[in-house]
Write an enzyme that holds these catalytic residues in place. Structure first.
Site, PDB file in Angstrom:
ATOM      1  N   LYS A 251       0.858  -1.193   0.000  1.00  0.00           N
ATOM      2  CA  LYS A 251       0.000   0.000   0.000  1.00  0.00           C
ATOM      3  C   LYS A 251       0.890   1.238   0.000  1.00  0.00           C
ATOM      4  O   LYS A 251       1.728   1.417   0.882  1.00  0.00           O
ATOM      5  CB  LYS A 251      -0.904   0.002   1.229  1.00  0.00           C
ATOM      6  CG  LYS A 251      -1.720   1.288   1.398  1.00  0.00           C
ATOM      7  CD  LYS A 251      -2.458   1.327   2.733  1.00  0.00           C
ATOM      8  CE  LYS A 251      -3.071   2.695   2.993  1.00  0.00           C
ATOM      9  NZ  LYS A 251      -3.721   2.786   4.321  1.00  0.00           N
ATOM     10  N   ASP A 256      -2.411  10.605   3.376  1.00  0.00           N
ATOM     11  CA  ASP A 256      -3.805  10.216   3.589  1.00  0.00           C
ATOM     12  C   ASP A 256      -4.510  11.222   4.481  1.00  0.00           C
ATOM     13  O   ASP A 256      -4.394  11.174   5.706  1.00  0.00           O
ATOM     14  CB  ASP A 256      -3.873   8.819   4.212  1.00  0.00           C
ATOM     15  CG  ASP A 256      -5.310   8.361   4.427  1.00  0.00           C
ATOM     16  OD1 ASP A 256      -6.215   8.931   3.775  1.00  0.00           O
ATOM     17  OD2 ASP A 256      -5.519   7.437   5.225  1.00  0.00           O
ATOM     18  N   LYS A 263      -9.685  13.259   8.269  1.00  0.00           N
ATOM     19  CA  LYS A 263      -9.137  12.909   9.571  1.00  0.00           C
ATOM     20  C   LYS A 263      -9.058  14.141  10.469  1.00  0.00           C
ATOM     21  O   LYS A 263      -9.050  15.275   9.982  1.00  0.00           O
ATOM     22  CB  LYS A 263      -7.728  12.331   9.406  1.00  0.00           C
ATOM     23  CG  LYS A 263      -7.651  11.008   8.671  1.00  0.00           C
ATOM     24  CD  LYS A 263      -6.209  10.577   8.513  1.00  0.00           C
ATOM     25  CE  LYS A 263      -6.096   9.251   7.784  1.00  0.00           C
ATOM     26  NZ  LYS A 263      -6.588   8.110   8.586  1.00  0.00           N
ATOM     27  N   ASP A 333     -12.026   7.252   4.142  1.00  0.00           N
ATOM     28  CA  ASP A 333     -10.788   7.043   4.890  1.00  0.00           C
ATOM     29  C   ASP A 333     -10.438   5.563   5.003  1.00  0.00           C
ATOM     30  O   ASP A 333      -9.415   5.210   5.569  1.00  0.00           O
ATOM     31  CB  ASP A 333     -10.889   7.673   6.281  1.00  0.00           C
ATOM     32  CG  ASP A 333      -9.534   7.792   6.972  1.00  0.00           C
ATOM     33  OD1 ASP A 333      -8.517   7.841   6.247  1.00  0.00           O
ATOM     34  OD2 ASP A 333      -9.489   7.839   8.210  1.00  0.00           O
ATOM     35  N   GLU A 335      -9.444   3.819   2.521  1.00  0.00           N
ATOM     36  CA  GLU A 335      -9.007   3.886   1.121  1.00  0.00           C
ATOM     37  C   GLU A 335      -7.944   2.855   0.771  1.00  0.00           C
ATOM     38  O   GLU A 335      -7.798   2.476  -0.386  1.00  0.00           O
ATOM     39  CB  GLU A 335      -8.490   5.287   0.798  1.00  0.00           C
ATOM     40  CG  GLU A 335      -7.035   5.570   1.127  1.00  0.00           C
ATOM     41  CD  GLU A 335      -6.681   5.433   2.605  1.00  0.00           C
ATOM     42  OE1 GLU A 335      -5.535   5.057   2.898  1.00  0.00           O
ATOM     43  OE2 GLU A 335      -7.548   5.691   3.471  1.00  0.00           O
ATOM     44  N   ARG A 337      -7.718  -0.322   1.322  1.00  0.00           N
ATOM     45  CA  ARG A 337      -8.276  -1.554   0.759  1.00  0.00           C
ATOM     46  C   ARG A 337      -8.765  -1.344  -0.671  1.00  0.00           C
ATOM     47  O   ARG A 337      -8.841  -2.291  -1.452  1.00  0.00           O
ATOM     48  CB  ARG A 337      -9.383  -2.086   1.665  1.00  0.00           C
ATOM     49  CG  ARG A 337     -10.602  -1.199   1.802  1.00  0.00           C
ATOM     50  CD  ARG A 337     -11.392  -1.469   3.068  1.00  0.00           C
ATOM     51  NE  ARG A 337     -10.697  -0.972   4.253  1.00  0.00           N
ATOM     52  CZ  ARG A 337     -11.143  -1.127   5.499  1.00  0.00           C
ATOM     53  NH1 ARG A 337     -12.286  -1.760   5.717  1.00  0.00           N
ATOM     54  NH2 ARG A 337     -10.460  -0.660   6.523  1.00  0.00           N
TER      55      ARG A 337
END
Length: 482
Positions: A251, A256, A263, A333, A335, A337
């Protein structure tokens, strides 16, 4: 940092620095070996008992060298791997900024701990000062290990040095901020590796148009909110070998924010570390190239940035993945996966013998396991056991958590085949179960490194885990090629 092995201690004062690991029972032997005539008096006066991590400095008191440190091991039966790591940190702290090379007598250390100790020394010697105007004064480049008996071989020391190089790369990439390390930057790093090892590596990079043509809409649902285009990067190592490859999928969310499901501000700076799975894949590939392990491996990096914008995915949006399964994105969030599921489908073209994905996937895994061990998920008992064994050997440990069909119903969606979150409970497990739906065609394991990929606080920074685990796993398989 490089190592050499010596069976006897240096006999000349020209060796400016010597460090000796000792137990209380071996002090007399140390005094005889290094001609420290007054050691009994010195230890009595200083109350040095050779306790664990206890240090005694001797300047001009040993005939064989001008500067000598004794470092206590304590009771040998209490020497566990965690203590070995602390011991290595103590030694590096003593010498890192003072000497380019040292002699280190490890004769008192149990033979079975020599490999791990040498590996820990390389990890403790890491420095990241790339963005500091005043650079670190660290200068240690070589350690001459002294021991009459050891299980270490030259080949093992070469492997340790290669692991250190790969782990350092993974840490460097993780520590670089999002304005430097973005998806295209990771692609450039992969190309640089291939340029350095052209006979071993083949790199392929997919841009967003190519992903769209392949139907990788889950991946694109993440990257579309950013001005930085996403990339899928594959690095094929030893492609000429006639064996099905081990595929490592990392990943690589280079920053992020959480997207529209944004977040909290506190701690968001640490979301530059959300690409540490990708960094570990690149680091592992570098180690393989330097060590030239005879095994066919493919590294795949899912590189994207998760940002909020007018083009970003909204909670409730539904996309069709490359596999044909549809996903309702309830939380942007979750994301990781999404970029992984399309990548896990894409890598089927390599006909893998097995696949391991590595991801800073869930905060739930940190809650469950803390920052000591990584989460391991696999429906394959034999594969899970191999990874657990490699983790113990490298002291890059994992703990197995369940991935079973009982949890799959938590991912049910009334509008699509699957939702991208599974409710408030068992979040690390439901994330793994989500990925499992895209891995039915091959042997698969998932490593959730959200708790182990980086440290916070005063020691803040990327750890480079699980490069040691992955390399040990691959090295263990070299003789079997299963």
């Amino acid at each position: 940092m490089k190592f050499t092995l010596q069976s006897t201690a240096p006999q000349s004062a020209q060796h400016e620095y010597l460090l000796v690991l000792v137990t209380e029972q071996q002090l007399k032997n140390t005094a005889d070996t290094y001609k420290i005539n007054t050691l009994d008096t010195i230890t009595h006066t200083s109350q040095f008992k050779s306790g664990f991590n206890e240090v005694l400095t001797l300047i001009g008191q040993a005939e064989t060298c001008s500067y000598l440190n004794l470092v206590g091991l304590g009771d040998l039966k209490d020497l566990q791997p965690a203590k070995i790591a602390k011991l290595a940190q103590t030694i590096i702290k003593l010498v890192q900024t003072k000497f380019k090379q040292i002699h280190l007598d490890i004769s008192a250390l149990p033979i079975e701990l020599h490999y791990l100790f040498a590996l820990n020394l390389t990890q403790a010697n890491y420095v990241f000062d790339e963005f500091k105007s005043k650079k670190s004064e660290a200068q240690l480049e070589q350690i001459h290990l002294i021991t009459a008996q050891t299980g270490l071989t030259t080949q093992q020391l070469d492997l340790i040095q290669a692991i250190a190089s790969g782990q350092d790369l993974a840490r460097d990439l993780g520590n670089r901020p999002g304005n430097i390390c973005f998806p295209e930057y990771l692609a450039d790093q992969a190309k640089a590796l291939a340029h350095e090892f052209p006979e071993l590596l083949k790199v392929t990079i997919l841009d967003e148009q190519q992903m769209a043509d392949l139907g990788m809409n889950a991946f694109l649902a993440v990257s579309q909110g950013s001005d930085r285009p996403g990339r899928i990067i594959t690095l094929e190592y030893n492609a000429q070998l006639e064996q099905a490859p081990v595929v490592l999928v990392g990943k690589g969310v280079t920053f992020d924010t959480g997207g529209i499901s944004i977040k909290p501000a506190q701690g968001m700076d640490e979301m530059k570390f959300d690409m540490c799975g990708a960094a570990s894949v690149l680091g592992t590939i570098r180690t393989l190239c330097e060590a030239r392990l005879p095994i066919h491996v493919v590294g795949a990096v899912a590189a994207a940035e998760n940002m909020p914008s007018g083009q970003a995915t909204r909670p409730g949006d539904i996309v069709t993945t490359m596999s044909g399964q549809t996903v309702e994105i309830l939380n942007t969030d979750a994301e990781g996966r999404l970029v992984l599921c399309d990548t896990l489908t894409y890598i089927k073209r390599f006909n893998p013998s097995l696949v391991i994905d590595i991801a800073t996937l869930t905060g739930a895994c940190v809650v469950a396991l803390g920052k000591v061990v990584s989460g391991l998920f696999s429906p394959d008992d034999a594969l899970a056991q191999e990874l657990q064994q490699a983790g113990e050997q490298s002291f890059d440990r994992v703990w197995r958590l369940p991935v079973m069909d009982d949890y799959q119903e938590l991912l049910d969606s009334p509008f699509a085949d699957i939702a991208n979150i599974g409710g408030p409970y068992g979040g690390a497990i439901t994330a793994a179960c989500f990925l499992q739906r895209f891995t039915r065609d091959y042997r698969w394991a998932h490593l959730d490194i959200a708790g182990t990929a980086w440290l916070s606080g005063t020691a803040k920074g990327a750890t480079g885990r699980p490069v040691p685990l992955l390399v040990q796993f691959l090295a263990n398989r070299v003789g079997t090629n299963d």
